[in-house]
Write a protein that holds these residues in place. Sequence first.
Motif, mmCIF file in Angstrom:
data_model
loop_
_atom_site.group_PDB
_atom_site.id
_atom_site.type_symbol
_atom_site.label_atom_id
_atom_site.label_comp_id
_atom_site.label_asym_id
_atom_site.label_seq_id
_atom_site.Cartn_x
_atom_site.Cartn_y
_atom_site.Cartn_z
ATOM 1 N N CYS A 197 11.287 9.937 -6.289
ATOM 2 C CA CYS A 197 10.299 8.868 -6.145
ATOM 3 C C CYS A 197 9.738 8.895 -4.729
ATOM 4 N N SER A 198 8.474 8.542 -4.600
ATOM 5 C CA SER A 198 7.891 8.408 -3.274
ATOM 6 C C SER A 198 8.435 7.126 -2.647
ATOM 7 N N ASP B 59 11.692 -1.719 -1.480
ATOM 8 C CA ASP B 59 11.488 -1.687 -0.042
ATOM 9 C C ASP B 59 12.593 -0.830 0.562
ATOM 10 N N TRP B 60 12.291 0.424 0.834
ATOM 11 C CA TRP B 60 13.296 1.347 1.353
ATOM 12 C C TRP B 60 13.805 0.913 2.722
ATOM 13 N N GLU C 246 15.059 8.334 -7.413
ATOM 14 C CA GLU C 246 14.634 7.802 -8.706
ATOM 15 C C GLU C 246 15.699 6.910 -9.325
ATOM 16 N N GLU C 247 16.963 7.233 -9.101
ATOM 17 C CA GLU C 247 18.064 6.455 -9.667
ATOM 18 C C GLU C 247 18.282 5.142 -8.926
ATOM 19 N N GLY C 248 17.526 4.909 -7.856
ATOM 20 C CA GLY C 248 17.671 3.683 -7.085
ATOM 21 C C GLY C 248 18.693 3.782 -5.966
ATOM 22 N N GLN C 249 19.296 4.947 -5.780
ATOM 23 C CA GLN C 249 20.278 5.140 -4.717
ATOM 24 C C GLN C 249 19.591 5.661 -3.467
ATOM 25 N N GLY D 265 26.617 6.835 3.849
ATOM 26 C CA GLY D 265 26.994 5.619 3.148
ATOM 27 C C GLY D 265 26.006 5.249 2.061
ATOM 28 N N GLN D 266 26.423 4.338 1.197
ATOM 29 C CA GLN D 266 25.617 3.929 0.059
ATOM 30 C C GLN D 266 24.272 3.335 0.493
#
Length: 121
Positions: A62-63, A76-77, A89-92, A101-102
């Motif tokens: 994902c961009s 919001d990265w 893309e998986e949200g991680q 770290g996560q």
Amino acid sequence: ATCACFDEFASSDCSVCAKGHYGESCETVCVANVTCGAKGRCGWDGQCLCEGSYGGPGCTSCSNGHQGEGCAEESDWKTSCHSNGRILEEGQCECFPGFAGQDCLSCSAMLLFLAPPSLGR
């Protein structure tokens, strides 16, 4: 007499790149459905130009600002990854070099932050 072109060239005088070949000497191969995962198109240099909310090499992630299935969710990265990574893309979070770290809040084992010396001791 007609000359035969090498595979990467086309036209009667072999002066243009054949379909799927890009770059100054036509050496880069790019097929949008394969190379760009059907989520982008091939640019003049054979690099993927991703569409919509997709990004990265091959348009496989994902961009910035997008996450989730099909990169459809806005995110919001800066908040999720504390400005130290990007959201996949998986949200991680995928942390930038030096962070781990996560949520990319930790320093990686190879990086040590030192506090600047105090002024006016």
